[in-house]
Design an enzyme around this catalytic site. Structure first.
Site, PDB file in Angstrom:
ATOM      1  N   CYS A 108     -10.420   0.351   8.362  1.00 15.97           N
ATOM      2  CA  CYS A 108      -9.861   1.618   8.822  1.00 15.97           C
ATOM      3  C   CYS A 108     -10.465   2.818   8.108  1.00 15.97           C
ATOM      4  CB  CYS A 108      -8.343   1.608   8.649  1.00 15.97           C
ATOM      5  SG  CYS A 108      -7.786   1.188   6.986  1.00 15.97           S
ATOM      6  N   GLU A 144       0.855  -1.203   0.000  1.00 15.52           N
ATOM      7  CA  GLU A 144       0.000   0.000   0.000  1.00 15.52           C
ATOM      8  C   GLU A 144       0.884   1.244   0.000  1.00 15.52           C
ATOM      9  OE1 GLU A 144      -2.460  -0.562   3.459  1.00 15.52           O
ATOM     10  OE2 GLU A 144      -3.520  -2.251   2.571  1.00 15.52           O
TER      11      GLU A 144
END
Length: 647
Positions: A415, A319
């Site tokens: 998240c 990521e």
């Protein structure tokens, strides 16, 4: 305390949606209420996907029920971000039922906290003796940082002393275990966040130990690159994502001391959380070395590694950032949390330097990448925000499995949804920056504000239909005892920008992207602003190979895109003539009301044979092209989408 009441119809709908739909929906998810489908954000990730179990983890840690921990090591943070969003929502409008749920959660957190102040359900349930021993992936400090942020926000809104005391007890435990002193852990968390929480706690309490601990974590990072691996070799406890310790040091921003880092490396969210704390520390202390670090990392992100939507993170692998100008449109990551973190970073940079670039990037990330992370119904969410999507490729190409053509109702790694909720509900904190006798107007948002300046208050009433309208009005009444400078931001996308003061057109005097109007003590003034919202064709740097020969269209702060539902299949066959003229029209009945751009483009005609290659030049025909704002895509079912189009 300063207060900003947002009256914008655009943002009011979103904030109301978060309060009425998103926060209650997330409450159901956190409590595992039946009917919620949780999906993986990518097919190759080892992600729990049956339930959240987050509230249940706290009940188990508190001894209220029997069971074991379920979910990520950072599952607690979903609850904390929900609580922070509740705090901001209550600041806007008190809600007895919402407050009741929040107080129950605070009681539960207090019950789950260890006697010494340690707070983490994963280790409280699975082995408290292993705490702080697997920091690469345990996310203990990350979670506690999110709790401290939530506690400070809830205390600021309600004056609740209990939640602040839990946070202080938590921070004191961290202070007792980490630092340069002998016998303490000379390390830090794998995922930056505690630094942000500690600085917010310092601003609330004024206790220097929290400032000093935040500075320690920030400046210690990277001095001992083998720290995580050394911990992992000794660790004997439950699997706290300890395998992450084998990731490259750049993943953790652990490859070099902060003072030696010149480029944004590794996990994008971690980078901007690190930068947010660094910028807060710099603004708080005036440390010139830290300020220089912040500017270096900001310039690298914005000038070389940011997508046109304000998204960051070029690869699913980690990521992460990759290298300068590597900005692929259909395999990128652009996590919603990363865009939100960039907004956090920009806000703190404005405290250091009144430079309109920071507010411009804040605006770009807010209105495009971040906002695209949530569907218009407030109940479906993107983790990844692509700039190009072909649904069949997402399903059949493993390298694109993380790119979804529609938003899932929830995510195994959740998240992003609560992070977006706290961002939208706290938007009033991003409209202005106040320092000494200066108020920067960073965002144009219809609002009524009372701002503390000097020994009094300044009233500012903004009237605008931004982001659709081409004008804004500001009524400023200076009720303080000093003269006040109002910094009017000149957006970088507005080539022709006009300001009227008291009805009179003034000559623009741009100082780092702001024009300043002085308002004397005890006086009022009306400031009129006119934007140039002409349609803009945006071209990438030639080093961005994926965008060569292509153009991206924008109007005002909004990036626009093509969707298959408007333009048919095979968007890659479309092109935009150099001399095409755009028509703009606001459509009240489309996508909750959006400005739509239309023009005449070209489409490559399908061939009659099935040959893979040919010597014949493709034939073209005229077609109508319809562009919608990027944030509103994927709200009409599964279809293709494209931001960059051939010119």
């Amino acid at each position: 305390m300063s207060s900003v009441k947002i009256t914008s119809s655009f943002w009011g709908r979103y904030r109301d949606l978060v309060r009425r739909e998103m926060i209650p929906y997330q409450w159901q998810v956190l409590n595992d209420i039946a009917g919620i489908t949780i999906e993986k954000e990518r097919d190759d990730a080892n992600i729990p996907s049956e339930k959240s179990h987050a509230i249940e983890n706290f009940k188990i840690a508190a001894g209220r029920v029997q069971g074991t921990h379920y979910g990520w090591t950072f599952q607690d943070s979903d609850v904390y971000k929900w609580l922070e969003a509740v705090a901001y929502s209550l600041r806007e409008k008190m809600d007895p039922e919402l407050e009741k749920n929040a107080l129950q959660v605070i009681d539960l957190i207090e019950a789950a906290q260890e006697p010494d102040g340690y707070l983490d359900t994963y280790f409280s349930i699975l082995g408290i003796e292993y705490k702080y021993q697997s920091l690469a992936g345990s996310h203990e400090l990350y979670c506690m940082g999110h709790f401290i942020e939530a506690a400070v926000a809830y205390y600021a809104t309600t004056g609740n002393e209990k939640v602040l005391n839990i946070a202080k007890k938590c921070a004191d435990n961290i202070d007792a275990n980490f630092g340069p002193e002998e016998g303490k852990i000379h390390g830090y968390d794998g995922h930056e966040e505690i630094e942000i929480g500690l600085l917010r706690l310092y601003h609330t309490t004024g206790e220097d130990k929290y400032l000093n601990l935040a500075k320690y974590f920030l400046t210690e990072r990277g001095k001992h690159p083998d720290f995580f691996r050394e911990q992992a070799r000794k660790y004997k406890g439950p699997n706290a994502l300890d395998w992450v310790a084998n990731a490259p040091n750049t993943y953790f921003q652990n490859h070099a001391p902060i003072s030696e880092q010149k480029t944004a490396e590794g996990h994008a969210v971690r980078v901007v959380y690190l930068c947010t704390a660094l910028a807060d520390l710099a603004a708080t202390t005036g440390d010139e070395e830290i300020i220089k670090i912040c500017r270096t990392l900001w310039d690298n992100i914005v000038d070389c590694r940011m997508f046109i939507t304000g998204g960051i993170g070029s690869t699913v692998n980690g990521e992460a950032f990759t290298l300068d100008y590597d900005l692929p449109n259909d395999t990128m990551y652009c996590e919603t949390c990363a865009a939100i973190g960039l907004i956090f970073f920009a806000r703190q940079m404005l405290r250091i330097d009144p430079n309109g670039e920071y507010a411009d990037v804040m605006e770009r990330a807010l209105y495009n990448c971040a906002l695209a992370g949530m569907a218009l119904d407030g109940k479906h969410f993107f983790y990844v925000n692509p700039l190009e999507v072909n649904p069949l490729k997402s399903k059949k190409d493993p390298t694109k499995s993380h790119v979804k053509p529609v938003r899932p109702s929830w995510l195994g790694c959740a998240c992003c949804p609560p992070n977006l909720a706290r961002m939208i509900t706290s938007l009033d904190d991003y409209v202005y920056t106040i320092s000494d006798n200066t108020i920067l107007v960073n965002q144009y948002v219809d609002s009524d504000s009372l701002l503390d300046v000097g020994d009094g208050v300044v009233l500012i009433k903004q009237t605008t239909s931004f982001p659709w309208d081409e004008q804004a009005g500001l009524y400023v009444s200076n009720n303080s005892g000093i003269n006040v400078r109002i910094g009017i931001r000149i957006p970088s996308w507005s080539e022709n920008f006009r300001i009227r003061v008291g009805g009179n057109l003034v000559e623009i005097d741009s100082k780092k992207g702001y024009h300043y109007v002085e308002v004397e003590s005890g006086t009022s003034v009306v400031i009129g602003v006119n934007f140039d919202m002409s349609v803009i064709r945006n071209y990438a740097n030639p080093h961005v190979s994926e965008d060569m020969g292509k153009v991206a269209v924008s109007r005002g702060p909004l990036i626009y895109c093509l969707e298959g539902v408007d333009n048919g299949e095979d968007l890659n066959c479309l092109s935009l003539p150099v001399n095409a003229h755009f028509e703009y029209k606001f459509n009240h009945s489309l996508l909750n009301g959006v400005g739509v751009l239309t023009t005449t483009g070209k489409r490559i005609q399908p061939r009659s044979d099935k040959a893979l290659y040919t010597k014949e030049r493709p034939s073209l025909k005229d077609v109508k092209l319809t562009f919608i704002p990027y944030y509103a895509w994927a709200n009409r079912g599964e279809n293709e989408m494209q931001v960059w189009i051939r010119e």
